[in-house]
Design a protein around this motif. Structure first.
Motif, short mmCIF file in Angstrom:
data_model
loop_
_atom_site.label_atom_id
_atom_site.label_comp_id
_atom_site.label_asym_id
_atom_site.label_seq_id
_atom_site.Cartn_x
_atom_site.Cartn_y
_atom_site.Cartn_z
N ASN A 1 0.81 -1.23 0.00
CA ASN A 1 0.00 0.00 0.00
C ASN A 1 0.84 1.28 0.00
O ASN A 1 0.29 2.38 -0.13
CB ASN A 1 -0.97 0.06 1.20
N PHE A 2 2.14 1.17 0.15
CA PHE A 2 2.97 2.36 0.26
C PHE A 2 2.93 3.19 -1.02
O PHE A 2 2.62 4.39 -1.00
CB PHE A 2 4.41 1.95 0.60
N MET A 3 3.23 2.57 -2.15
CA MET A 3 3.33 3.31 -3.40
C MET A 3 1.98 3.80 -3.92
O MET A 3 1.93 4.70 -4.76
CB MET A 3 4.02 2.45 -4.47
N LEU B 1 14.06 3.93 1.02
CA LEU B 1 12.96 3.61 0.09
C LEU B 1 13.11 4.35 -1.24
O LEU B 1 12.13 4.54 -1.96
CB LEU B 1 11.61 3.97 0.74
N THR B 2 14.31 4.75 -1.56
CA THR B 2 14.54 5.56 -2.77
C THR B 2 13.98 4.90 -4.03
O THR B 2 13.33 5.56 -4.86
CB THR B 2 16.04 5.83 -2.95
N GLY B 3 14.22 3.61 -4.20
CA GLY B 3 13.75 2.91 -5.41
C GLY B 3 12.24 2.95 -5.57
O GLY B 3 11.74 3.41 -6.61
N ILE C 1 10.60 10.70 -10.13
CA ILE C 1 11.74 11.54 -9.76
C ILE C 1 12.98 10.65 -9.69
O ILE C 1 12.98 9.63 -9.00
CB ILE C 1 11.51 12.22 -8.41
N HIS C 2 14.03 11.04 -10.38
CA HIS C 2 15.24 10.23 -10.42
C HIS C 2 15.83 10.09 -9.02
O HIS C 2 15.75 11.00 -8.19
CB HIS C 2 16.27 10.85 -11.35
N GLU C 3 16.43 8.95 -8.76
CA GLU C 3 16.93 8.64 -7.43
C GLU C 3 17.97 9.66 -6.96
O GLU C 3 18.03 9.98 -5.77
CB GLU C 3 17.51 7.22 -7.39
N ASP C 4 18.81 10.18 -7.86
CA ASP C 4 19.84 11.12 -7.40
C ASP C 4 19.24 12.42 -6.89
O ASP C 4 19.82 13.09 -6.03
CB ASP C 4 20.88 11.38 -8.49
N ILE C 5 18.05 12.79 -7.38
CA ILE C 5 17.36 13.97 -6.85
C ILE C 5 16.88 13.68 -5.43
O ILE C 5 17.01 14.51 -4.53
CB ILE C 5 16.17 14.35 -7.75
#
Length: 514
Positions: free
Chosen positions: A121-123, A159-161, A169-173
């Motif tokens: 349910n997170f995403m 939880l970046t991925g 939004i790209h992970e590096d941001i």
């Protein structure tokens, strides 16, 4: 800045140079009057409001983390003061960035539904769809996600991925890359699937994302997003702000160069501005629209524009720059409009080298009457001065669709060079009360002068396909006679050239008589 004491739930104000460490809450607002406002704190029965529990939860977690103060948007801003609300919204990105920790409370993610990875349910949480939560995700370095029962799900770093997959939004941001290194179009795309309760807020919630400050004017509707782009243009020469597509994608309207909402940056992919060593020309808004110098590439039969305007940006997977279709507006020198805004083109580099840098003016006003200048019919037009009454013959179709102006009963074709040999063809399809159909076909050739032709066909099988078959006989007048019950009906179509001002155009009369 007004902060909430985490033990006493008392509000304190601090000057900018003496703000203590604090936690900050990110959440979605509930329905109705369930949120706790500044005036509600300390009032009898405030504990019964649904929003009170998350304030208590935020303060409890802050105490566990050794923080004496917290900031919650529902009760730390006096929303009855327009000046304070404006200051808060213009400062909010900085407030989130300066917080020691941001607690993201997901009211629609129950602890009972969390698996060993903590992602069920997170995403799909509503939090990922709201406009304001975009900056609340990006600005703070330390973001911790909690379920409805304040069970920890994980940090932004952990939880970046999944967050990147849910937001685009790209992970590096998410991990702290400088926002100003990302193209305007890409930053706009992050908001393209988000919504706000008030239409103006879809612009106001992006102020921090673009490093912009501007006054709030609730009631201006879509103008807020136009104002945001105008403010961005003052501090950035990134052409990707023009790299949007109209919604819906089938739209063939003529537009300005500014988008009407972030939704127009949806699904544009990753866009990179060219780094040209400072050689790009400045552009700016004026009282006559956007003044900009673009390389223009002349095109033919594009179906909407006369030119491709070459932008100083490209898709991440292309070497060629992006381009937009433009059309010059007759009768208004130097003014252009974006045509077929559903399209972003990528012309090959060898064609781009042929583009001619040109100073143009584009504004977000709708071009008058499909490029008909007020009080004047532009050249290259075919004007229907006389048409049968609707109750006698009904107009059911016309060709080409993108050149017909219904209000002025005119086909407006793009300007042609003297050396061009291009026929401007047209067709009108009429239907009689009896069901019989008649097509009036015609056109002009431009080659060392102008040759005109016209024809009338009864029951055409497809008048948009047969125009070429009937343009070889050059004649200015065509007649069709048929029987309508006991009556004999004659239909006449006639063309003549007419000079209006200094411009030549073709006038058509279509008449019937019994």
């Amino acid at each position: 800045m007004r902060l909430l004491h985490t033990q006493t739930l008392t509000l304190y104000e601090f000057p900018p140079n003496a703000i203590p460490p604090y936690a900050i809450l990110s959440h979605t607002w509930g329905e109705g009057d369930e949120e706790v406002k500044l005036q509600d704190l300390g009032a009898r029965g405030v504990e019964r409001k649904a929003g009170y529990a998350k304030i208590k939860g935020c303060c409890r977690q802050a105490q566990e983390d050794g923080l004496a103060y917290a900031w919650v948007d529902t009760c730390c801003i006096d929303k009855t003061s327009s000046a304070e609300l404006s200051e808060a919204i213009n400062s909010m990105f900085r407030w989130y960035a300066n917080a020691k920790v941001c607690y993201t409370y997901l009211v629609d993610v129950p602890s009972s539904g969390v698996d060993q990875n903590g992602l069920v349910n997170f995403m799909s949480s509503r939090w990922f769809t709201r406009g304001w939560t975009l900056q609340e995700l990006i600005a703070p370095a330390n973001v911790v996600f909690y379920t409805r029962e304040w069970t920890k799900l994980g940090t932004k770093r952990e939880l970046t991925g999944p967050i990147s997959a849910a937001t685009g939004i790209h992970e590096d941001i998410l991990l702290g890359r400088n926002l100003m290194e990302v193209s305007i179009a890409n930053r706009m795309s992050w908001a393209s699937r988000r919504v706000t309760t008030r239409p103006e807020d879809i612009a106001y919630c992006l102020l921090g994302i673009f490093g912009i400050n501007m006054p709030l004017l609730y009631g201006e509707d879509q103008k807020a997003f136009i104002r945001l782009q105008e403010e961005i243009i003052k501090v950035s020469d990134d052409h990707s702000i023009f790299a949007w597509k109209s919604v819906p994608l089938t739209s063939d309207d003529f537009r300005g160069l500014l988008a009407l909402s972030p939704h127009m940056f949806k699904d544009i992919g990753s866009i990179l501005p060219y780094r040209d060593g400072g050689h790009s020309k400045p552009f700016a808004m004026s009282n006559k629209g956007l003044q900009i110098e673009l390389p223009l590439l002349r095109v033919e039969s594009i179906g909407g524009g006369d030119y491709l305007g070459i932008l100083n940006c490209r898709s991440a997977d292309e070497e060629s720059p992006l381009a937009i279709e433009l059309r010059s507006i007759p009768g208004d020198e130097g003014r252009y409009a974006r045509s077929r805004p559903r399209i972003l083109a990528t012309p090959p580099l060898w064609k781009v080298t042929k583009a001619v840098r040109t100073a143009i003016r584009v504004d977000n006003r709708k071009p008058p009457g499909r490029f008909l200048a007020p009080g004047k019919v532009p050249p290259w037009s075919i004007v229907f001065r006389t048409l049968p009454a609707e109750e006698t013959l009904r107009l059911v179709d016309f060709y080409p669709h993108d050149s017909w102006n219904k209000k002025h009963r005119t086909f407006v074709f793009p300007p042609l060079f003297d050396s061009a040999f291009v026929p401007n063809r047209f067709g009108l399809l009429f239907e009689a009360l009896s069901g019989a159909r008649f097509a009036v076909l015609g056109g002009r050739y431009y080659s060392n002068g102008a040759d005109k032709w016209v024809n009338i066909l009864q029951d055409p099988y497809d008048f948009t396909k047969i125009i070429r078959e009937h343009e070889r006989t050059i004649t200015n007048r065509a007649t069709m006679i048929w029987k309508d019950g006991e009556s004999r009906v004659e239909m006449v179509a006639q063309l003549e050239d007419m000079v209006v001002g200094y411009d030549m155009m073709t006038v058509v009369d279509v008449k019937i008589s019994h």
